[in-house]
Design an enzyme around this catalytic site. Structure first.
Site, short mmCIF file in Angstrom:
data_model
loop_
_atom_site.label_atom_id
_atom_site.label_comp_id
_atom_site.label_asym_id
_atom_site.label_seq_id
_atom_site.Cartn_x
_atom_site.Cartn_y
_atom_site.Cartn_z
N GLN A 237 6.17 -4.44 -5.11
CA GLN A 237 5.23 -5.46 -5.58
C GLN A 237 4.88 -6.37 -4.41
OE1 GLN A 237 3.72 -5.60 -8.44
NE2 GLN A 237 4.86 -3.95 -9.47
N PHE A 264 6.47 6.01 -14.31
CA PHE A 264 5.95 5.65 -12.98
C PHE A 264 6.86 4.57 -12.39
CE2 PHE A 264 2.46 6.77 -15.83
CZ PHE A 264 1.88 7.84 -15.17
N CYS A 357 -2.40 -2.71 -12.13
CA CYS A 357 -3.03 -3.33 -10.97
C CYS A 357 -4.53 -3.13 -11.00
CB CYS A 357 -2.44 -2.77 -9.67
SG CYS A 357 -2.65 -0.99 -9.49
#
Length: 400
Positions: A237, A264, A357
């Site tokens: 991140q 994921f 995202c």
């Protein structure tokens, strides 16, 4: 005489938009467009802190004051939802990462007219903006730019290098792609540089994939309190505080779930945060190095995480597999996870946490979940990429 038109909102790509639909770069709501096309700046227009703003492609929104920047992040997520007819029961105020907190980045370096330019590329161009200040990178990363410029200037011949940097527990992890290091003298010079800069690792990619050149001790990141090996180029991140905000949402929403499928899963950012007394986690990931790092860390920490090496695009979990879990968390790449989400929609899983995202691909996938009988209980906008149009989110879906 006609009155000047006013900027009323910021579009998804960062341009200001007037009431008649005209777009103006680097403007803010409340700015007025004069007859000659210039801007009369309004009260919501901030002075950009960086000398490179307007040229450097790293930031698009430094002209916005803090409330307007916050509003932009919130509206990107809300508009993505409403565009698909989704009505969240709750949208929380956005989380914005502070300046100088970005812990990973990719820069470009090139010899230009006898000197080394290193930085981000210009907007809409392959030209490199030679970076002499940066208000988004963590100070530890920015501190490497000037020494790296000097080191690369001593290299012979033409030069075009991709520079990856990330902050690990041991310091800065540096990856160089395209730099040729041949012979004993060149290798020793590179190692001397690593020592002087107290680097955690240097990895070289000379056309055959990443190869370690310097790593005095194993490079790790701490996830959920557990040290996890950091493979070269592995996903992190963008900021620590952004990661904490996403993890806090997942912990809150999935509290009490006895079995969680983390899809994921990468290195295990969420798996290690969610596992605990009474909670087992399946961590499914396609990237082999990340999968192995997660599996080995779980084994060392003796926590009930089962790491599964599986490509969820080619081989998504089926409904009968998903039905074994009380909850699912997924954090797919920017393209989203249409096929996997379709199978989740067919399952009996009670709670789904979707980290994204890309609000656009998330909205498409969210529509599949809602059509499958889930309701969108909560949305949390996250602005890890300060002054950028790149926006992230956390979302909770509950079976009706």
């Amino acid at each position: 005489m006609s009155q000047p038109d006013e900027i009323i909102r910021i579009a998804a790509k960062g341009d200001g938009v007037t009431s008649d639909g005209r777009h103006f770069a680097f403007s803010a709501p409340g700015d007025r467009v004069l007859a000659d096309g210039t801007l009369e700046l309004g009260p919501r227009h901030a002075t950009p802190p960086c000398r490179h703003f307007g040229t450097c492609g790293g930031c698009q929104l430094q002209q916005l004051d803090e409330p307007t920047l916050t509003e932009f992040v919130a509206s990107r997520v809300a508009n993505a939802a409403s565009g698909q007819g989704l009505e969240p029961e709750r949208i929380t105020p956005p989380h914005l990462s502070p300046p100088r907190t970005r812990r990973r980045t990719t820069l470009h370096a090139q010899r230009v007219g006898g000197r080394i330019a290193i930085g981000f590329r210009e907007m809409g161009s392959h030209r490199i903006v030679d970076m002499h200040e940066c208000h988004v990178l963590a100070p530890e990363l920015f501190a490497q730019v000037a020494p790296l410029r000097r080191m690369l200037a001593a290299q012979p011949g033409k030069l075009a290098v991709e520079v990856d940097m990330a902050l690990s527990e041991q310091g800065v992890d540096l990856g160089l792609k395209g730099l040729k290091v041949e012979g004993l003298a060149a290798t020793e010079a590179l190692l001397d540089y690593a020592r002087r800069q107290s680097l955690a690792r240097i990895t070289l990619n000379q056309g055959y994939g990443p190869e370690g050149a310097w790593e005095p001790e194993p490079v790790t990141v701490r996830l959920g309190g557990v040290p996890v090996s950091l493979p070269p180029g592995a996903f992190l991140q963008a900021t620590r505080d952004g990661e904490e905000a996403l993890v806090a949402a997942a912990r809150e929403w999935l509290a009490g779930a006895s079995t969680i499928a983390d899809l994921f899963s990468g290195l295990g950012t969420f798996a290690f945060a969610l596992v605990g007394p009474g909670t087992k986690v399946l961590a499914a990931e396609a990237a082999r190095e990340a999968h192995l790092a997660c599996r080995m860390a779980a084994g060392r920490a003796q926590v009930p995480i089962h790491a599964l090496h599986r490509d969820l695009f080619r081989n998504p979990l089926q409904p009968d597999e998903l039905n074994r879990f009380a909850a699912v968390l997924l954090d797919p790449p920017r393209a989203g996870a249409r096929e996997q989400v379709g199978y989740i929609a067919q399952s009996t899983v009670d709670r789904v946490v979707y980290i994204s995202c890309n609000p656009s691909s998330w909205a498409r996938d969210a529509g599949l979940l809602v059509a499958g009988g889930y309701r969108l209980a909560e949305l949390r906008p996250i602005g890890q990429f300060r002054w950028s149009t790149h926006v992230e989110l956390a979302s909770l879906f509950v079976r009706s």
